[in-house]
Every structure is written in structure tokens, then in C-alpha cells.
Scaffold this motif. Structure first.
Motif, mmCIF file in Angstrom:
data_model
loop_
_atom_site.group_PDB
_atom_site.id
_atom_site.type_symbol
_atom_site.label_atom_id
_atom_site.label_comp_id
_atom_site.label_asym_id
_atom_site.label_seq_id
_atom_site.Cartn_x
_atom_site.Cartn_y
_atom_site.Cartn_z
ATOM 1 N N HIS A 62 0.829 -1.250 0.037
ATOM 2 C CA HIS A 62 -0.168 0.123 0.003
ATOM 3 C C HIS A 62 0.956 1.288 -0.061
ATOM 4 O O HIS A 62 0.588 2.318 -0.704
ATOM 5 N N GLU A 63 2.017 1.351 0.685
ATOM 6 C CA GLU A 63 2.889 2.488 0.901
ATOM 7 C C GLU A 63 3.597 2.702 -0.393
ATOM 8 O O GLU A 63 3.316 3.816 -0.833
ATOM 9 N N ALA A 64 3.777 1.614 -1.356
ATOM 10 C CA ALA A 64 4.441 2.013 -2.560
ATOM 11 C C ALA A 64 3.335 2.616 -3.520
ATOM 12 O O ALA A 64 3.697 3.289 -4.407
ATOM 13 N N ARG A 65 2.376 2.050 -3.386
ATOM 14 C CA ARG A 65 1.218 2.572 -4.381
ATOM 15 C C ARG A 65 0.809 4.062 -3.996
ATOM 16 O O ARG A 65 0.775 4.881 -4.993
ATOM 17 N N LEU A 66 0.668 4.276 -2.694
ATOM 18 C CA LEU A 66 0.395 5.544 -2.313
ATOM 19 C C LEU A 66 1.634 6.614 -2.671
ATOM 20 O O LEU A 66 1.322 7.772 -3.404
ATOM 21 N N ALA A 67 2.781 6.112 -2.587
ATOM 22 C CA ALA A 67 3.936 7.018 -2.965
ATOM 23 C C ALA A 67 4.033 7.294 -4.310
ATOM 24 O O ALA A 67 4.233 8.264 -4.811
ATOM 25 N N MET A 68 3.625 6.287 -5.192
ATOM 26 C CA MET A 68 3.530 6.399 -6.790
ATOM 27 C C MET A 68 2.517 7.595 -7.329
ATOM 28 O O MET A 68 2.627 8.501 -8.031
ATOM 29 N N ALA A 69 1.316 7.339 -6.490
ATOM 30 C CA ALA A 69 0.320 8.337 -6.685
ATOM 31 C C ALA A 69 0.485 9.662 -6.178
ATOM 32 O O ALA A 69 0.234 10.822 -7.033
ATOM 33 N N ALA A 70 1.170 9.934 -5.220
ATOM 34 C CA ALA A 70 1.573 11.253 -4.877
ATOM 35 C C ALA A 70 2.611 11.781 -5.745
ATOM 36 O O ALA A 70 2.807 13.081 -6.035
ATOM 37 N N ALA A 71 3.687 11.212 -6.420
ATOM 38 C CA ALA A 71 4.516 11.493 -7.424
ATOM 39 C C ALA A 71 3.856 12.069 -8.537
ATOM 40 O O ALA A 71 4.259 12.990 -9.111
ATOM 41 N N VAL A 72 2.797 11.459 -8.870
ATOM 42 C CA VAL A 72 2.085 11.666 -10.689
ATOM 43 C C VAL A 72 1.228 12.614 -10.416
ATOM 44 O O VAL A 72 1.013 13.137 -11.455
ATOM 45 N N GLN A 73 0.530 13.047 -9.325
ATOM 46 C CA GLN A 73 -0.619 13.687 -9.295
ATOM 47 C C GLN A 73 -0.659 14.959 -9.536
ATOM 48 O O GLN A 73 -1.751 15.828 -9.735
ATOM 49 N N GLY A 74 0.426 15.667 -9.369
ATOM 50 C CA GLY A 74 0.848 16.932 -9.353
ATOM 51 C C GLY A 74 -0.008 17.982 -10.471
ATOM 52 O O GLY A 74 -0.801 18.763 -10.067
ATOM 53 N N PRO A 75 0.375 17.554 -11.706
ATOM 54 C CA PRO A 75 -0.266 18.522 -12.980
ATOM 55 C C PRO A 75 -1.737 17.912 -13.267
ATOM 56 O O PRO A 75 -2.321 18.485 -14.177
ATOM 57 N N LEU A 76 -2.276 17.035 -12.499
ATOM 58 C CA LEU A 76 -3.605 16.304 -13.212
ATOM 59 C C LEU A 76 -4.759 16.893 -12.670
ATOM 60 O O LEU A 76 -4.773 17.539 -11.443
ATOM 61 N N ILE A 77 -5.688 17.276 -13.482
ATOM 62 C CA ILE A 77 -6.883 17.837 -13.287
ATOM 63 C C ILE A 77 -7.703 16.847 -11.896
ATOM 64 O O ILE A 77 -8.095 17.582 -11.030
ATOM 65 N N ALA A 78 -7.626 15.858 -12.229
ATOM 66 C CA ALA A 78 -8.266 14.698 -11.598
ATOM 67 C C ALA A 78 -7.314 13.725 -11.222
ATOM 68 O O ALA A 78 -6.679 13.350 -12.010
#
Length: 689
Positions: free
Chosen positions: A397-413
């Protein structure tokens, strides 16, 4: 290639190497496309313009329609530009470089805007931490969606061009709302690209590269059908499925192969891919396997026939036990040789355990024959390399959350990280998962509880109330039967009917009691997928068990005639059934006609069939039911028909029974009796003809 659809078998032009599931995902999408065109269209963009037939013309119809609207709305400056856009969008689709999303779905898991310290609760939720993100996720559900395959598009310039083309297509789809409403422009194959480049999903370098690959994207959505249209790639920030994937033969059989991303990653590390393939997929045979090899099976009573069937089933087996199922090795073998009882016909029956193999022996043989499915224990890889090839099941879970936090910056959703919890998760465990997501900095996540197993029974409270008594109800029919199972004789009558239903061969085998009553059926299909064949085999076993416990055949006939599903259509090879709405409709029409005298189920006019094959004879006490199948004769043989060895037959070939071949063609020629069928000769006067 031929694809089975609701209306029958359909010939479809498709890219080479695509699986049936992938093609069907495109066909399903194509059937749901809108058909509106602008009022006036330039040459080459009119609604009646010829379309490329690939994938039932779905990709070209999509590109053609959007090009026409783009020109009408002024998003494309000229007819030439519109035609070039149409060609580019079509090329992306048929090369597997981009795919449209599924139809907008306004419903879905509830979106909750919550404080980061809010209590968890027990239901499945999509949670955001700002009102803006909650609104964006609600809008993105109904937005035009599409994804670009960044695994296949390794070149930065090509990837940027593909993103621009798909962005324009989605904006045209919005019409007058372009710019006012979001589009769901996604990327697929990020995790596969990381593996191919030798970057672990769990590493800082991997997360940084994933953020680069999301450049230009506006959202990361969960759309399994869109992922399937791209060959089953990961979407957005999701982890890699793993090194093994399913491929398909031309006749629809599936088998496991190494994933392309794994092969590229292994080659980059200088690892022998053949060794890795054996670890992941196994040797594909039990010859030479530990404990459960051919010699050990032979010692347990398995013959070359059973071993050959097991070897043929291994490529499609998920577990070694699947290849040893009674439907594969034969129920008769499991009962007669291995000593199984009624449990041999039950789902999940373990033939290997019955044969005396231990759990450890089965596990070792399974790893040898079918592989580990991953590279977690590859001795030729160091710890860093093993982390590179972790599949989704191994990513925390921690690795999944870390990846999502890394790519979410420019995304509208933002991407929605799914945190799977067991069905037994307590409120405390759910709260810990919530807190972990809140601490990671992700903008959205979803708590998803696994469904309870079928056999799971929650503990009842100590003071559980007594359930209310059931009320009497009226049933359509009451049949009182002996609850004991009526065994079929070891040597039984019956018949085999070969037919074709909608172009698909079907073999129906029947087994009868001594009185001619139906006691069992077997249904075999020709060149069908393993799953469908197994389903039909087990369905036939279920019907047979019901018949042997006294369920009337007419109940099954009434339940299954007129059922509708593919394959269906004209029936060949059957003299009374000429069309059927499904395989089951055909089977139970045939059984109803043959065993119940249900002439109303036949769809062929004409005289009744005289199918006894014996001709007329003189009556004697010995009933003919001891010699022929009631089903084969379709009940046409009268009850007083008997078998008389010396009965004459009309015509020039009438004579006595030949003791060599049994035919009634023993005739006198001179001083000898000679069989006109086999040529056997008997001297002397042995009786008048």
C-alpha cells in the motif's frame, strides 16, 4: 478472424496477435459509438464515406466522425487537415498506441470529501481531502476519455504527437463545451515502461520517471475496458501486473507467455531470458518433475492415456490440480482405479491427494511444471533486481500511495489509489489504512473490502434470535423420489449423436438403465475454449447426478429448451432437430424427442423415423430392450419387438444367422451354407432356409 458475437459467428479484420478479449473490447465500444455527423461535410468526410473494415470499422468510424466535426467546428482549418487528422487518429488506434475510453458512467463508488483525521467507517469509499478534487472526480466520470500507450511510444517526440492528437479528439467530442469542461486524457503502460527501462516501481527514480511520462495527461482513471483495448496495460499510477501474461492461439486456446516488458528489462540486466522464462512459466511438462513425474504417476495406476490428457491440459492450467481434474483424466478412471466415490463429481475434487501425493510434493511439481508466476525467488537476481520485477500482488500500500503522490501534481483529477482490505478487516485496520493514505499526501484514495468467500459464515451473537418458521408455499409440482442414488449398470446401453449447431460440432453421449430410462449424458464440443468445454462437461455431470437421484427428465427438458445464447442457428447431422437457439436447446430437444416422445420439440415434418435397425420379426418373450438403445430408436420399436436368431428377412438376402458375423445372410449354395456378408462356409444340411 472469427469472433462469436450475440448474433452468431462474425468475421472480423483485426491486427495480428490481438487476443479475442481485446478484439471484443473494441467491438463492444464500436457498437456503443454515437452516430451524429455535422449537417454539411467536406468530400471524404461525409457520413456515407467508405470506412476501413479493421475492427468492424469502429476505429475509422471514430476518426472519420471526429474529423468531420472538427472541420465543422473550426478546430481543423481545412479539409486536408481534417483528413490528415482522421488518418493519424485511426493509425494510433489500430497500432495499439491509443484507445478511447468507455462510455461515460455518472455512477460509481461514492466520493467523500473528508478531513484527514476523519474516522474510517466500513464501506467502500472514494475519499478526497479537498472539495475541488471531489468536484473534479465527479466531472471526470462523465468526460470524454482516452489513453496513450507510453510503453509502446518510447520516443519522446512520438509520444507528444500522440498526446496532442488524442487531446484534440477528446476536445472535439465536447463540442461547444470544449475548454469549459475537463477531458480525461490518460496514459497507459507507465509501469511497463519502468520495467523495460530497469526502474523499480518502488524507487525514487521510478517515481520521477513516472511523473515525466504523465506530462500532458489530465487524469488517471480506472477503466478496465480501455486498458483491455490497449492489450491489458496498467493505467496511470497502477503497478505492473507481473511477468506472465495470457496469449491466444488461432483457435481461441489461451496459454501463458512472458510479458514483453519483462523480457526487455531482463535483457537490459544481461539475464538469460530462457532461465527466467522457466522460473516464471515452468517447464510445461511433468516429465522430470520432482515427486509427481511420469514414473510416479504410472506407479499410481495412471496409463499413457491419462498422462497424455494431463500433459495436454497443462498449458491452460492455473494450478496443477486443474490438469488432474476428473473431467480431464476421466471420472471412470478416478472411480475405478483410484477408488473415489460420489465426491469425484464434486467441484474442487483433488485427484492428486486421492492418489496419495502430499501437499509439499504437489507444490514442488506445480512449480516445476507451471512455474512460480513471478521472479520473486529467482536465484539469478539480486535484491534490487527482484524489486524491479515485482508484480501488483507484491506491491505494498505504501508503494502505491507514494507513486500516486509523485504523479498527481499536474492532473486535473488525481489518480485514485485503491487500498484493498480483507473481508475480515476490523475497524482499527480500516482506520490505519485511512491514516496511511492521509499521511502519504495523495489527493484521493479508495478503500475496497474484498468480498466474503462463499463458505464464510460470520459468528452469530450469543443471543441470536430463533429464525421464524417458514410458511407453507404452493409449488408447481411435487415429485416424491427415493433419496438414494440409482446406480447405472457397469455395461449400459445408449447412443452417440454427432451434430453441428451454428457451425460448432457437438457430441451427445447417453447412458441408459436396463429398462431404457436415461441415466447420464455427456456433452463434448469440438475446438472450443478449455473453459467452455469444461463448463459443458460439468453441466452434463450435474444433469447426470440429478437423473440418478430421480429428477424427471421432463423437468430438465422444460427448463432448458428455448434457452438463447451462442452458438446457435442451423443444426446439421440430426434428423429431427434442424435449428436450435443454443447448445442446451439442441441437447434437450434431442433428449425430449428420443426419451420422452416429445414430437412437439422436433422442427422437421414428415413420417416418424423407424430407427430400430432390426426389421420385423416374430414375437417371443425376450424383449428387444436388452439389445438396443431406447434413445437411439426414439421409442419407435414396439414393446413386443423381440430378437429371433432364425427370423427371416424379406428380400433375396434373407437367410439364417451366420455364426461368424451374426448377420442373417447365411444361404444355401449347393451342399453348403455360405454367408453372403463375410463368406463363412458350413458344409452339410444344417437346416432349411
Amino acid at each position: 478472424m472469427q469472433i462469436e458475437r450475440g448474433a452468431g459467428v462474425r468475421e472480423v479484420v483485426a491486427p495480428k496477435g490481438w487476443t479475442t478479449a481485446r478484439i471484443e473490447a473494441w467491438l463492444d465500444w464500436a457498437e456503443a459509438q454515437p452516430t451524429d455527423y455535422p449537417g454539411a461535410a467536406a468530400p471524404g468526410l461525409a457520413p456515407d464515406t467508405p470506412l476501413d473494415p479493421t475492427l468492424a470499422s469502429g476505429p475509422d468510424r471514430w476518426a472519420h466522425r471526429l474529423a468531420a466535426w472538427g472541420l465543422a467546428l473550426g478546430r481543423l482549418g481545412s479539409a486536408e487537415e481534417a483528413l490528415a487528422f482522421r488518418a493519424a487518429l485511426f493509425d494510433l488506434a489500430v497500432r495499439g498506441l491509443a484507445a478511447p475510453g468507455s462510455a461515460p458512467a455518472p455512477s460509481g463508488p461514492a466520493i467523500v470529501h473528508a478531513d484527514r483525521t476523519a474516522p474510517a467507517g466500513g464501506e467502500d469509499l472514494t475519499v478526497t481531502f479537498t472539495a475541488e478534487d471531489a468536484a473534479a472526480l465527479a466531472l471526470i466520470r462523465v468526460a470524454p476519455a482516452g489513453a496513450v500507450n507510453v510503453f509502446a511510444l518510447g520516443d519522446e517526440a512520438e509520444r507528444a504527437t500522440a498526446m496532442a492528437t488524442l487531446r484534440l479528439a477528446l476536445e472535439i467530442e465536447l463540442r461547444e463545451h470544449a475548454g469549459a469542461r475537463p477531458i480525461a486524457l490518460c496514459v497507459a503502460g507507465v509501469a511497463e515502461r519502468l520495467v523495460a527501462e530497469g526502474l523499480a516501481f518502488t524507487s525514487d527514480a521510478g517515481r520521477a520517471r513516472a511523473a515525466e511520462l504523465h506530462a500532458g495527461a489530465t487524469a488517471a482513471i480506472d477503466d478496465p475496458e480501455m486498458a483491455l483495448r490497449l492489450g491489458g496495460l496498467s493505467l496511470g499510477a497502477a503497478p505492473w501486473p507481473g511477468p506472465a501474461r495470457l496469449a491466444e492461439t488461432l483457435d481461441g486456446e489461451t496459454f501463458r507467455v512472458m510479458d514483453e516488458a519483462a523480457l526487455l528489462g531482463l535483457a537490459g540486466l544481461g539475464v538469460d531470458t530462457d532461465v527466467a522464462r522457466t522460473v516464471v512459466l515452468g517447464h510445461g511438462t511433468l516429465e522430470g518433475a520432482p515427486a509427481v513425474d511420469h514414473a510416479a504417476l504410472t506407479a499410481k495406476g495412471f496409463t499413457e492415456h491419462e498422462i497424455g490428457a494431463i500433459e495436454a491440459a497443462l498449458p491452460a492450467a492455473q494450478r496443477l490440480r486443474d490438469a488432474f481434474a476428473p473431467a480431464i483424466v476421466g471420472v471412470g478412471f478416478v472411480r475405478d482405479v483410484l477408488g473415489a466415490g460420489d465426491e469425484a463429481t464434486q467441484p474442487g475434487f483433488d485427484t492428486l491427494a486421492l492418489a496419495g501425493f502430499t501437499t509439499d510434493e504437489i507444490a514442488a511439481a506445480e512449480r516445476f511444471a507451471l512455474g512460480a508466476g513471478d521472479l520473486s525467488d529467482g536465484a539469478f537476481l539480486d535484491a534490487e533486481a527482484r524489486a524491479l520485477f515485482q508484480g501488483a500482488a507484491q506491491v505494498s500500500h505504501e508503494a502505491r500511495l507514494a507513486m500516486a503522490a509523485a504523479v498527481q501534481g499536474p492532473l486535473i483529477a488525481p489518480p485514485i489509489t485503491v487500498l484493498d482490505l480483507p473481508h475480515t478487516a476490523s475497524a482499527e485496520e480500516t482506520a490505519r489504512a485511512w491514516s496511511s493514505a492521509a499521511a502519504s499526501g495523495v489527493r484521493a484514495f479508495r478503500l475496497r473490502h474484498a468480498p466474503s468467500p462463499i463458505a464464510f459464515e460470520p459468528a452469530a451473537p450469543a443471543s441470536a434470535p430463533t429464525p421464524p418458521a417458514l410458511r407453507d408455499r404452493v409449488v408447481e409440482r411435487i415429485v416424491e423420489v427415493d433419496r438414494r442414488r440409482r446406480r447405472l449398470p457397469d455395461r449400459r446401453k445408449g447412443y452417440i449423436q454427432k451434430a453441428g449447431v451454428g457451425g460448432h460440432k457437438v457430441y451427445l453421449h447417453t447412458g441408459e438403465y436396463d429398462d431404457g430410462e436415461l441415466g447420464e449424458i455427456f456433452i463434448d464440443m469440438h475446438k472450443e475454449g478449455a473453459a467452455f468445454r469444461s463448463l459443458m462437461n460439468n453441466f452434463a455431470i450435474a444433469i447426470s447426478i440429478g437423473l440418478q437421484y430421480g429428477v424427471p427428465l421432463e423437468e430438465f427438458v422444460d427448463a432448458f429448451v428455448f434457452t438463447r445464447f451462442d452458438p446457435a442457428g442451423p443444426v446439421s447431422g440430426n434428423d429431427r432437430v434442424r435449428s436450435a437457439t443454443s447448445i442446451l436447446d439442441y441437447v434437450f430437444r434431442e433428449l425430449g424427442i428420443s426419451y420422452l416422445g416429445r414430437g412437439d420439440l422436433a422442427n422437421l415434418g414428415g413420417a416418424e423415423l423407424n430407427a430400430d435397425g432390426l426389421g420385423a420379426g416374430e414375437a417371443e418373450p425376450a424383449p428387444i430392450s436388452h439389445f438396443i438403445s431406447k434413445g437411439f430408436s426414439r421409442g419407435a420399436a414396439p414393446d413386443n419387438l423381440v430378437y429371433l436368431p432364425t427370423a427371416g428377412r424379406p428380400g433375396p438376402r434373407a437367410g439364417q444367422v451366420c455364426p461368424a458375423c451374426g448377420d442373417m445372410t447365411l444361404v444355401r449354395k449347393g451342399q453348403a451354407l455360405i454367408c453372403e456378408t463375410c463368406g463363412a462356409r458350413r458344409e452339410g444340411d444344417i437346416g432349411a432356409i
